[in-house]
Design a protein around this motif. Structure first.
Motif, PDB file in Angstrom:
ATOM      1  N   MET A   1       0.838  -1.185   0.000  1.00 59.73           N
ATOM      2  CA  MET A   1       0.000   0.000   0.000  1.00 59.73           C
ATOM      3  C   MET A   1       0.879   1.243   0.000  1.00 59.73           C
ATOM      4  SD  MET A   1      -2.989   0.926   2.650  1.00 59.73           S
ATOM      5  CE  MET A   1      -3.138   2.599   3.170  1.00 59.73           C
ATOM      6  N   THR A   2       0.553   2.192  -0.855  1.00 54.64           N
ATOM      7  CA  THR A   2       1.294   3.438  -0.936  1.00 54.64           C
ATOM      8  C   THR A   2       0.898   4.356   0.210  1.00 54.64           C
ATOM      9  OG1 THR A   2       1.296   3.245  -3.329  1.00 54.64           O
ATOM     10  CG2 THR A   2       1.778   5.406  -2.419  1.00 54.64           C
ATOM     11  N   THR A   3       1.891   4.994   0.830  1.00 52.35           N
ATOM     12  CA  THR A   3       1.620   5.968   1.876  1.00 52.35           C
ATOM     13  C   THR A   3       1.299   7.304   1.227  1.00 52.35           C
ATOM     14  OG1 THR A   3       3.153   4.846   3.350  1.00 52.35           O
ATOM     15  CG2 THR A   3       2.563   7.110   3.911  1.00 52.35           C
ATOM     16  N   ARG A   4       0.252   7.952   1.698  1.00 51.06           N
ATOM     17  CA  ARG A   4      -0.116   9.262   1.158  1.00 51.06           C
ATOM     18  C   ARG A   4       0.882  10.313   1.636  1.00 51.06           C
ATOM     19  NH1 ARG A   4      -5.232   7.061   2.718  1.00 51.06           N
ATOM     20  NH2 ARG A   4      -6.467   6.616   0.857  1.00 51.06           N
ATOM     21  N   ASP A   5       1.232  11.228   0.751  1.00 53.30           N
ATOM     22  CA  ASP A   5       2.104  12.346   1.090  1.00 53.30           C
ATOM     23  C   ASP A   5       1.205  13.511   1.502  1.00 53.30           C
ATOM     24  OD1 ASP A   5       4.112  14.212   1.349  1.00 53.30           O
ATOM     25  OD2 ASP A   5       4.633  14.248  -0.783  1.00 53.30           O
ATOM     26  N   GLU A  17      -7.076  15.571  12.315  1.00 55.45           N
ATOM     27  CA  GLU A  17      -7.053  14.221  12.898  1.00 55.45           C
ATOM     28  C   GLU A  17      -8.369  13.901  13.591  1.00 55.45           C
ATOM     29  OE1 GLU A  17      -3.521  14.093  15.281  1.00 55.45           O
ATOM     30  OE2 GLU A  17      -2.234  13.808  13.523  1.00 55.45           O
ATOM     31  N   SER A  22      -7.391  14.310   5.517  1.00 57.65           N
ATOM     32  CA  SER A  22      -6.146  15.029   5.243  1.00 57.65           C
ATOM     33  C   SER A  22      -6.482  16.365   4.587  1.00 57.65           C
ATOM     34  CB  SER A  22      -5.257  14.222   4.312  1.00 57.65           C
ATOM     35  OG  SER A  22      -4.891  12.999   4.913  1.00 57.65           O
ATOM     36  N   VAL A  25      -3.145  16.346  -0.189  1.00 60.63           N
ATOM     37  CA  VAL A  25      -2.294  15.211  -0.533  1.00 60.63           C
ATOM     38  C   VAL A  25      -1.545  15.552  -1.820  1.00 60.63           C
ATOM     39  CG1 VAL A  25      -2.262  12.779  -1.216  1.00 60.63           C
ATOM     40  CG2 VAL A  25      -3.867  13.548   0.546  1.00 60.63           C
ATOM     41  N   SER A  27       0.426  14.325  -5.124  1.00 57.95           N
ATOM     42  CA  SER A  27       0.456  13.148  -5.976  1.00 57.95           C
ATOM     43  C   SER A  27       0.769  13.563  -7.407  1.00 57.95           C
ATOM     44  CB  SER A  27      -0.895  12.425  -5.934  1.00 57.95           C
ATOM     45  OG  SER A  27      -0.876  11.276  -6.753  1.00 57.95           O
TER      46      SER A  27
END
Length: 131
Positions: A1-5, A17, A22, A25, A27
């Motif tokens: 799974m790719t971690t979101r930036d 939170e 978020s 993001v 991408s």
């Protein structure tokens, strides 16, 4: 799974939170910014419409700045307005303060019936600066 930036503006991470999303993001060279509203630091709505729109733009600009962007980097805008027939002209009195100069980004305006106590929301996609 790719971690979101994920990009967080200063001082607002707890709010995001708590609400489980978020603010933005990164991408593929783009910044996808979640809808920003005229919320005070505690998340409550600014009651006066023009002040709420200004605060929404200030919150948006804080997210953009956290990603080293500005509104000049924005290419796509979506705004949501509760009761646009009544509020559009008032909102558009404020927008030029933040919109910059031509050429302008594209925009989609959507009339909605509910925004969790807010009257205006703006979400954008921006082109990230190249390193």
């Amino acid at each position: 799974m790719t971690t979101r930036d994920v990009v967080f503006p200063a001082g607002r991470q707890a709010l995001y939170e708590r609400n489980r999303y978020s603010p933005a993001v990164r991408s593929n060279g783009l910044l996808f910014v979640s809808g920003q509203v005229g919320s005070r630091p505690d998340g409550s709505p600014e009651p006066e419409l023009k002040a709420q729109v200004r605060l929404a733009f200030e919150n948006l600009n804080a997210v953009l700045a956290a990603a080293d962007c500005s509104f000049d980097d924005v290419v796509d805008v979506t705004v949501f307005i509760v009761n646009p027939e009544e509020r559009f002209e008032t909102i558009w009195e404020v927008v030029p303060e933040y919109w910059g100069q031509a050429p302008f980004p594209n925009i989609t305006c959507v009339g909605v019936t509910w925004l969790y106590g807010f009257q205006f929301e703006i979400k954008v996609i921006a082109k990230l600066p190249t390193a």
